[in-house]
Enzyme design. Structure first.
Site, short mmCIF file in Angstrom:
data_model
loop_
_atom_site.label_atom_id
_atom_site.label_comp_id
_atom_site.label_asym_id
_atom_site.label_seq_id
_atom_site.Cartn_x
_atom_site.Cartn_y
_atom_site.Cartn_z
CG HIS A 41 -0.36 0.29 2.50
ND1 HIS A 41 0.46 -0.61 3.15
CD2 HIS A 41 -0.42 1.37 3.31
CE1 HIS A 41 0.86 -0.09 4.29
NE2 HIS A 41 0.35 1.11 4.41
CG ASP A 42 2.52 3.38 2.91
OD1 ASP A 42 2.74 3.35 4.13
OD2 ASP A 42 1.59 4.04 2.41
CE LYS A 45 3.84 6.73 3.31
NZ LYS A 45 3.78 6.35 4.75
CG HIS A 69 1.78 8.03 -0.31
ND1 HIS A 69 1.44 8.99 0.61
CD2 HIS A 69 1.31 6.85 0.19
CE1 HIS A 69 0.80 8.42 1.62
NE2 HIS A 69 0.69 7.14 1.38
CG HIS A 93 -3.63 3.39 2.48
ND1 HIS A 93 -3.25 3.33 1.16
CD2 HIS A 93 -2.62 4.02 3.13
CE1 HIS A 93 -2.07 3.91 1.00
NE2 HIS A 93 -1.66 4.33 2.20
CG HIS A 94 -3.45 7.99 3.46
ND1 HIS A 94 -3.15 8.20 4.80
CD2 HIS A 94 -2.34 7.42 2.91
CE1 HIS A 94 -1.91 7.80 5.03
NE2 HIS A 94 -1.40 7.32 3.91
CG ASP A 122 -1.09 3.61 6.97
OD1 ASP A 122 -0.04 2.94 6.85
OD2 ASP A 122 -1.27 4.70 6.42
#
Length: 199
Positions: A41-42, A45, A69, A93-94, A122
């Site tokens: 998921h990240d 970044k 991101h 997810h954000h 997260d």
């Protein structure tokens, strides 16, 4: 259930989100989406190390760059057939339950359940992990901030009891383990305030 990432940040989100999924009775396919989504998921970044290692808060311009991101990750992962099923987690997810999140401003149940679950893990991980500009939050303080995030509409409040169950189990496991963990650091941050990185 811990591993050391290349940037030195311990990551236990995968175990957390998997455990959190079980009481909600997700099907096997959804559990796989959650598990694999937590792994990638990240990925957006990558290339943001200068921001991630900055010893201070982001400027408005830096925050806008950072908030790209999820879309960056989405544009990478969507080309990987084996990981295409993770896209709801990767992109969303954000998002905030009240619609104030990013990148798409989704609200409520328009946010995929797997992304709403991952958001809890997260946020907790962001708090319980040391940053260049602050120590890790103590477990109890991190949990309290997560509760606050749910109370103001950033996280799905219906999932809070499941998070609290998982967080308690993780704390017990950490206390019994010989592996050092950010949830029980020698030096921890001051009492709860809501740091900017959780949003």
């Amino acid at each position: 259930f811990f591993f050391q990432a290349e940037d030195g940040i311990r990551d236990y989100k995968v175990t957390g989100v998997q455990t959190c999924a079980l009481p909600i009775w997700l099907g096997h396919e959804e559990q796989e989406i959650l598990h694999h989504g937590a792994l990638v998921h990240d990925v957006g970044k990558v290339g943001l190390q200068v921001l991630l290692l900055k010893p201070g808060p982001f400027t408005a311009e830096e925050r806008a760059k950072f908030q790209e991101h999820p879309v960056t990750a989405y544009n990478v992962v969507r080309h990987l057939k084996s990981m295409a099923h993770t896209l709801p987690v990767v992109r969303h997810h954000h998002e905030h339950f009240d619609g104030s999140g990013y990148p798409d401003g989704l609200a409520g149940e328009a946010i995929p359940l797997v992304a709403r679950i991952c958001a809890y893990a997260d946020v907790y991980d962001a708090l319980a992990t040391a940053r260049p500009y602050r120590a890790a939050y103590a477990h109890e303080d991190a949990v309290e901030i997560v509760r606050h995030e749910a109370s103001i509409g950033h996280l799905d409040p219906a999932l809070l009891p499941y998070f609290e169950t998982v967080a308690a189990a993780m704390q017990t496991a950490a206390a019994e383990s010989s592996v050092p963990d950010a949830m029980t650091p020698e030096a921890v941050a001051p009492p709860p305030t809501v740091p900017s990185e959780v949003s």
